[in-house]
Design a protein around this motif. Structure first.
Motif, PDB file in Angstrom:
ATOM      1  N   ASP A  83       0.808  -1.218   0.000  1.00  0.00           N
ATOM      2  CA  ASP A  83       0.000   0.000   0.000  1.00  0.00           C
ATOM      3  C   ASP A  83       0.843   1.269   0.000  1.00  0.00           C
ATOM      4  N   ASN A  84       2.033   1.231   0.631  1.00  0.00           N
ATOM      5  CA  ASN A  84       2.842   2.454   0.722  1.00  0.00           C
ATOM      6  C   ASN A  84       3.440   2.871  -0.624  1.00  0.00           C
ATOM      7  N   GLU A  85       3.264   2.051  -1.662  1.00  0.00           N
ATOM      8  CA  GLU A  85       3.727   2.421  -2.996  1.00  0.00           C
ATOM      9  C   GLU A  85       2.619   3.098  -3.808  1.00  0.00           C
ATOM     10  N   CYS A  86       1.461   3.275  -3.195  1.00  0.00           N
ATOM     11  CA  CYS A  86       0.313   3.847  -3.897  1.00  0.00           C
ATOM     12  C   CYS A  86       0.066   5.286  -3.444  1.00  0.00           C
ATOM     13  N   PRO A  87      -0.387   6.143  -4.349  1.00  0.00           N
ATOM     14  CA  PRO A  87      -0.782   7.490  -3.948  1.00  0.00           C
ATOM     15  C   PRO A  87      -2.052   7.431  -3.103  1.00  0.00           C
ATOM     16  N   SER A  88      -2.127   8.241  -2.068  1.00  0.00           N
ATOM     17  CA  SER A  88      -3.299   8.279  -1.193  1.00  0.00           C
ATOM     18  C   SER A  88      -4.511   8.800  -1.978  1.00  0.00           C
ATOM     19  N   PRO A  89      -5.698   8.229  -1.757  1.00  0.00           N
ATOM     20  CA  PRO A  89      -6.078   7.188  -0.806  1.00  0.00           C
ATOM     21  C   PRO A  89      -6.129   5.782  -1.422  1.00  0.00           C
ATOM     22  N   MET A  90      -5.362   5.523  -2.486  1.00  0.00           N
ATOM     23  CA  MET A  90      -5.419   4.236  -3.170  1.00  0.00           C
ATOM     24  C   MET A  90      -4.700   3.163  -2.354  1.00  0.00           C
ATOM     25  N   THR A  91      -5.097   1.913  -2.610  1.00  0.00           N
ATOM     26  CA  THR A  91      -4.451   0.774  -1.951  1.00  0.00           C
ATOM     27  C   THR A  91      -3.981  -0.221  -3.005  1.00  0.00           C
ATOM     28  N   CYS A  92      -3.001  -1.041  -2.634  1.00  0.00           N
ATOM     29  CA  CYS A  92      -2.428  -2.026  -3.560  1.00  0.00           C
ATOM     30  C   CYS A  92      -3.307  -3.281  -3.540  1.00  0.00           C
ATOM     31  N   SER A  93      -4.383  -3.250  -4.324  1.00  0.00           N
ATOM     32  CA  SER A  93      -5.390  -4.313  -4.196  1.00  0.00           C
ATOM     33  C   SER A  93      -5.903  -4.876  -5.516  1.00  0.00           C
ATOM     34  N   ASP A  94      -5.409  -4.364  -6.671  1.00  0.00           N
ATOM     35  CA  ASP A  94      -5.934  -4.804  -7.969  1.00  0.00           C
ATOM     36  C   ASP A  94      -5.023  -5.889  -8.555  1.00  0.00           C
ATOM     37  N   ASP A  95      -5.560  -7.118  -8.651  1.00  0.00           N
ATOM     38  CA  ASP A  95      -4.792  -8.244  -9.188  1.00  0.00           C
ATOM     39  C   ASP A  95      -5.027  -8.474 -10.677  1.00  0.00           C
ATOM     40  N   ALA A  96      -5.827  -7.628 -11.308  1.00  0.00           N
ATOM     41  CA  ALA A  96      -6.230  -7.875 -12.696  1.00  0.00           C
ATOM     42  C   ALA A  96      -5.050  -7.849 -13.661  1.00  0.00           C
ATOM     43  N   LEU A  97      -3.966  -7.152 -13.303  1.00  0.00           N
ATOM     44  CA  LEU A  97      -2.825  -7.015 -14.214  1.00  0.00           C
ATOM     45  C   LEU A  97      -1.709  -7.998 -13.921  1.00  0.00           C
ATOM     46  N   SER A  98      -1.874  -8.859 -12.920  1.00  0.00           N
ATOM     47  CA  SER A  98      -0.766  -9.704 -12.487  1.00  0.00           C
ATOM     48  C   SER A  98      -0.229 -10.587 -13.611  1.00  0.00           C
ATOM     49  N   ALA A  99      -1.107 -11.008 -14.520  1.00  0.00           N
ATOM     50  CA  ALA A  99      -0.669 -11.885 -15.612  1.00  0.00           C
ATOM     51  C   ALA A  99      -0.009 -11.118 -16.747  1.00  0.00           C
ATOM     52  N   ALA A 100      -0.079  -9.778 -16.721  1.00  0.00           N
ATOM     53  CA  ALA A 100       0.455  -8.984 -17.824  1.00  0.00           C
ATOM     54  C   ALA A 100       1.933  -8.672 -17.651  1.00  0.00           C
ATOM     55  N   PHE A 101       2.475  -8.868 -16.436  1.00  0.00           N
ATOM     56  CA  PHE A 101       3.854  -8.463 -16.176  1.00  0.00           C
ATOM     57  C   PHE A 101       4.629  -9.603 -15.508  1.00  0.00           C
ATOM     58  N   ARG A 102       5.962  -9.541 -15.676  1.00  0.00           N
ATOM     59  CA  ARG A 102       6.826 -10.452 -14.961  1.00  0.00           C
ATOM     60  C   ARG A 102       7.946  -9.645 -14.290  1.00  0.00           C
ATOM     61  N   PRO A 103       8.136  -9.857 -12.970  1.00  0.00           N
ATOM     62  CA  PRO A 103       7.323 -10.706 -12.091  1.00  0.00           C
ATOM     63  C   PRO A 103       5.913 -10.148 -11.968  1.00  0.00           C
ATOM     64  N   PRO A 104       4.930 -10.978 -11.551  1.00  0.00           N
ATOM     65  CA  PRO A 104       3.548 -10.508 -11.428  1.00  0.00           C
ATOM     66  C   PRO A 104       3.456  -9.308 -10.494  1.00  0.00           C
ATOM     67  N   LYS A 105       2.628  -8.341 -10.878  1.00  0.00           N
ATOM     68  CA  LYS A 105       2.476  -7.126 -10.104  1.00  0.00           C
ATOM     69  C   LYS A 105       0.991  -6.841  -9.883  1.00  0.00           C
ATOM     70  N   ARG A 106       0.693  -6.302  -8.686  1.00  0.00           N
ATOM     71  CA  ARG A 106      -0.635  -5.755  -8.456  1.00  0.00           C
ATOM     72  C   ARG A 106      -0.629  -4.281  -8.839  1.00  0.00           C
ATOM     73  N   ALA A 107      -1.809  -3.675  -8.830  1.00  0.00           N
ATOM     74  CA  ALA A 107      -1.927  -2.260  -9.180  1.00  0.00           C
ATOM     75  C   ALA A 107      -2.698  -1.534  -8.098  1.00  0.00           C
ATOM     76  N   CYS A 108      -2.430  -0.251  -7.981  1.00  0.00           N
ATOM     77  CA  CYS A 108      -3.142   0.578  -7.005  1.00  0.00           C
ATOM     78  C   CYS A 108      -4.577   0.816  -7.472  1.00  0.00           C
ATOM     79  N   LYS A 109      -5.470   0.762  -6.503  1.00  0.00           N
ATOM     80  CA  LYS A 109      -6.886   0.893  -6.836  1.00  0.00           C
ATOM     81  C   LYS A 109      -7.563   1.821  -5.828  1.00  0.00           C
TER      82      LYS A 109
END
Length: 239
Positions: free
Chosen positions: A213-239
């Motif tokens: 979560d600390n890598e996300c701009p406020s008030p977003m949280t690191c909770s979106d797994d929809a992109l995990s298959a698009a990158f290596r290593p798998p990454k979540r996205a701020c939501k």
């Protein structure tokens, strides 16, 4: 006035007919062979030697060629009896290869490509031709029936998705690691991620990649797994 012998007259007529036939044969336009347009997504952007193999209709015709990137001023002539043309695009001072057009009308063909020996494409394709033909007057080299194909590159290879995360820990605050899977498909692996401001990332319809979560701009949280298959290593996205 001397009479012309029938044999001489006949020979003269034969010569005239033969000359007329040869003139017609070499002056007439060649029949249109049709064309297959092969789009490369992602485009070829990384330096290396790209080797192509196309086998048409079970191998009745074959086309082999090697394309180095960056493209040299003089390319080696391909082992190919069909018209062939690469389409390129300039972006940020670099030339990328975005498509290949083949002057042929196969019912099916095998398309293979390697980069420095690494398989990138290895697939069988069945073209579906458009119901109208391109006139010779509009395109003398690739006239006739046309088909558009977008072969799927081998997942996990160095030029295909999932795309490598090239920013990651390299981004210095306030910049974030931004991901654009669509840009990776359109412009190549280097365009899939970059260090930019969070505002710039979101305004350009990008995704702020994160592991916590600390890598996300406020008030977003690191909770979106929809992109995990698009990158290596798998990454979540701020939501």
């Amino acid at each position: 006035m001397p009479r012309i012998a029938p044999q001489t007259y006949g020979m003269a007529c034969a010569v005239l007919v033969a000359a007329g036939y040869l003139t017609w044969r070499y002056a007439r336009p060649r029949p249109c062979r049709g064309a297959v347009f092969i789009e490369l997504r992602p485009p070829l952007t990384e330096p290396g030697r790209y080797r192509f193999l196309l086998a048409l209709d079970g191998g009745s015709e074959r086309c082999e060629l090697e394309l180095p990137l960056p493209i040299p001023a003089h390319l080696k002539k391909p082992n190919c009896r069909m018209p062939l043309e690469f389409s390129t695009r300039e972006r940020d001072g670099r030339t990328s290869v975005v498509a290949l057009t083949l002057g042929a009308e196969p019912e099916s063909f095998t398309f293979k490509m390697q980069k420095d020996g690494e398989p990138i494409y290895d697939t069988s394709l069945t073209p579906k031709y458009a119901p109208y033909e391109i006139r010779r007057a509009d395109n003398p080299r690739f006239c006739g029936e046309q088909a558009y194909l977008e072969p799927v590159c081998l997942q996990g290879s160095s030029v295909c998705s999932p795309f490598p995360v090239r920013c990651g820990d390299a981004c210095v605050s306030p910049k974030v690691c931004c991901g654009w899977p669509d840009w990776g498909h359109e412009y190549g692996v280097n365009a899939a991620t970059d260090c930019v401001s969070a505002t710039n990332c979101l305004d350009r319809l990008g995704h702020v990649l994160c592991a916590a979560d600390n890598e996300c701009p406020s008030p977003m949280t690191c909770s979106d797994d929809a992109l995990s298959a698009a990158f290596r290593p798998p990454k979540r996205a701020c939501k």
